[in-house]
Design a protein around this motif. Structure first.
Motif, PDB file in Angstrom:
ATOM      1  N   ARG A  22      34.026  48.166  30.182  1.00  0.00           N
ATOM      2  CA  ARG A  22      33.750  49.717  30.201  1.00  0.00           C
ATOM      3  C   ARG A  22      33.716  50.087  31.364  1.00  0.00           C
ATOM      4  NH1 ARG A  22      27.621  50.349  29.864  1.00  0.00           N
ATOM      5  NH2 ARG A  22      27.902  50.987  31.772  1.00  0.00           N
ATOM      6  N   ALA A  23      34.332  51.364  31.494  1.00  0.00           N
ATOM      7  CA  ALA A  23      34.433  52.303  32.826  1.00  0.00           C
ATOM      8  C   ALA A  23      35.020  51.460  33.749  1.00  0.00           C
ATOM      9  CB  ALA A  23      33.020  52.532  33.230  1.00  0.00           C
ATOM     10  N   ARG A  24      36.050  50.392  33.445  1.00  0.00           N
ATOM     11  CA  ARG A  24      36.688  49.552  34.570  1.00  0.00           C
ATOM     12  C   ARG A  24      35.701  49.305  35.618  1.00  0.00           C
ATOM     13  NH1 ARG A  24      40.447  47.619  32.301  1.00  0.00           N
ATOM     14  NH2 ARG A  24      41.541  47.103  34.392  1.00  0.00           N
ATOM     15  N   ASP A  25      34.583  48.554  35.029  1.00  0.00           N
ATOM     16  CA  ASP A  25      33.561  48.180  35.880  1.00  0.00           C
ATOM     17  C   ASP A  25      34.061  47.016  37.029  1.00  0.00           C
ATOM     18  OD1 ASP A  25      31.404  46.641  36.942  1.00  0.00           O
ATOM     19  OD2 ASP A  25      30.086  47.675  35.614  1.00  0.00           O
ATOM     20  N   GLU A  26      33.860  47.256  38.101  1.00  0.00           N
ATOM     21  CA  GLU A  26      34.547  46.319  39.165  1.00  0.00           C
ATOM     22  C   GLU A  26      33.911  45.052  39.184  1.00  0.00           C
ATOM     23  OE1 GLU A  26      37.635  45.124  41.380  1.00  0.00           O
ATOM     24  OE2 GLU A  26      37.455  47.292  40.694  1.00  0.00           O
ATOM     25  N   LYS A  27      32.724  45.088  39.137  1.00  0.00           N
ATOM     26  CA  LYS A  27      32.091  43.753  39.029  1.00  0.00           C
ATOM     27  C   LYS A  27      32.216  42.894  37.742  1.00  0.00           C
ATOM     28  CE  LYS A  27      27.436  41.937  38.743  1.00  0.00           C
ATOM     29  NZ  LYS A  27      25.693  42.218  38.690  1.00  0.00           N
ATOM     30  N   ILE A  28      32.384  43.526  36.455  1.00  0.00           N
ATOM     31  CA  ILE A  28      32.713  42.781  35.445  1.00  0.00           C
ATOM     32  C   ILE A  28      34.436  42.271  35.656  1.00  0.00           C
ATOM     33  CG2 ILE A  28      33.428  42.773  33.019  1.00  0.00           C
ATOM     34  CD1 ILE A  28      30.825  44.491  32.964  1.00  0.00           C
ATOM     35  N   ILE A  29      35.209  43.126  36.169  1.00  0.00           N
ATOM     36  CA  ILE A  29      36.597  42.720  36.497  1.00  0.00           C
ATOM     37  C   ILE A  29      36.851  41.595  37.364  1.00  0.00           C
ATOM     38  CG2 ILE A  29      38.628  43.763  37.171  1.00  0.00           C
ATOM     39  CD1 ILE A  29      38.000  46.537  36.209  1.00  0.00           C
ATOM     40  N   GLN A  30      35.737  41.549  38.530  1.00  0.00           N
ATOM     41  CA  GLN A  30      36.086  40.499  39.320  1.00  0.00           C
ATOM     42  C   GLN A  30      35.341  39.179  38.500  1.00  0.00           C
ATOM     43  OE1 GLN A  30      33.904  41.632  42.823  1.00  0.00           O
ATOM     44  NE2 GLN A  30      35.588  42.755  43.322  1.00  0.00           N
ATOM     45  N   LEU A  31      34.439  39.407  37.652  1.00  0.00           N
ATOM     46  CA  LEU A  31      34.044  38.288  36.992  1.00  0.00           C
ATOM     47  C   LEU A  31      34.905  37.674  35.997  1.00  0.00           C
ATOM     48  CD1 LEU A  31      31.499  36.588  36.021  1.00  0.00           C
ATOM     49  CD2 LEU A  31      31.010  38.306  34.378  1.00  0.00           C
ATOM     50  N   LEU A  32      35.510  38.480  35.253  1.00  0.00           N
ATOM     51  CA  LEU A  32      36.545  38.054  34.257  1.00  0.00           C
ATOM     52  C   LEU A  32      37.599  37.310  35.145  1.00  0.00           C
ATOM     53  CD1 LEU A  32      36.768  41.085  31.823  1.00  0.00           C
ATOM     54  CD2 LEU A  32      35.912  38.506  31.329  1.00  0.00           C
ATOM     55  N   HIS A  33      38.006  37.848  36.187  1.00  0.00           N
ATOM     56  CA  HIS A  33      39.194  37.305  37.055  1.00  0.00           C
ATOM     57  C   HIS A  33      38.881  35.852  37.463  1.00  0.00           C
ATOM     58  CE1 HIS A  33      42.409  40.327  37.119  1.00  0.00           C
ATOM     59  NE2 HIS A  33      41.395  41.146  37.513  1.00  0.00           N
ATOM     60  N   SER A  34      37.535  35.677  37.895  1.00  0.00           N
ATOM     61  CA  SER A  34      37.009  34.499  38.259  1.00  0.00           C
ATOM     62  C   SER A  34      37.048  33.228  37.456  1.00  0.00           C
ATOM     63  CB  SER A  34      35.608  34.656  38.979  1.00  0.00           C
ATOM     64  OG  SER A  34      34.553  34.647  37.953  1.00  0.00           O
ATOM     65  N   TYR A  35      37.122  33.903  36.107  1.00  0.00           N
ATOM     66  CA  TYR A  35      37.163  32.966  34.967  1.00  0.00           C
ATOM     67  C   TYR A  35      38.751  32.776  34.315  1.00  0.00           C
ATOM     68  CZ  TYR A  35      32.170  32.034  34.777  1.00  0.00           C
ATOM     69  OH  TYR A  35      30.772  31.768  35.183  1.00  0.00           O
ATOM     70  N   GLY A  36      39.624  33.538  35.156  1.00  0.00           N
ATOM     71  CA  GLY A  36      41.047  33.201  34.714  1.00  0.00           C
ATOM     72  C   GLY A  36      41.454  34.358  33.695  1.00  0.00           C
ATOM     73  N   ALA A  37      40.674  35.355  33.658  1.00  0.00           N
ATOM     74  CA  ALA A  37      41.155  36.576  32.820  1.00  0.00           C
ATOM     75  C   ALA A  37      42.497  37.081  33.327  1.00  0.00           C
ATOM     76  CB  ALA A  37      40.327  37.664  32.709  1.00  0.00           C
ATOM     77  N   LYS A  38      43.403  37.727  32.474  1.00  0.00           N
ATOM     78  CA  LYS A  38      44.761  38.283  33.081  1.00  0.00           C
ATOM     79  C   LYS A  38      44.631  39.566  32.276  1.00  0.00           C
ATOM     80  CE  LYS A  38      46.701  33.703  33.447  1.00  0.00           C
ATOM     81  NZ  LYS A  38      47.699  32.820  32.945  1.00  0.00           N
TER      82      LYS A  38
END
Length: 69
Positions: free
Chosen positions: A53-69
């Motif tokens: 949602r809304a390209r939320d930077e905190k969530i984006i970083q969280l997902l990246h930390s778990y290997g999201a691509k």
């Protein structure tokens, strides 16, 4: 039996997608730690990361930390 397993997987994938849309980082982290796939895709092939949602930077970083691509 396999149908029930497939339905459970669909619900689990749907949950992480739904959480990413909601913007609740704490619940997203909890779901991933409980086995949700950070690279889950919806029916249209869009990943949880893309649907955040809304390209939320905190969530984006969280997902990246778990290997999201």
């Amino acid at each position: 039996m396999l149908e029930a397993i497939a339905e459970g997987i669909r619900k689990f994938v749907g949950e992480i997608i739904k959480l990413c849309k909601s913007g609740d980082a704490e619940k997203i982290a909890q779901a991933i730690m409980n086995g949700a796939n950070a690279n889950a895709k919806n029916f249209y092939g869009m990943t949880a990361l893309r649907l955040t949602r809304a390209r939320d930077e905190k969530i984006i970083q969280l997902l990246h930390s778990y290997g999201a691509k």
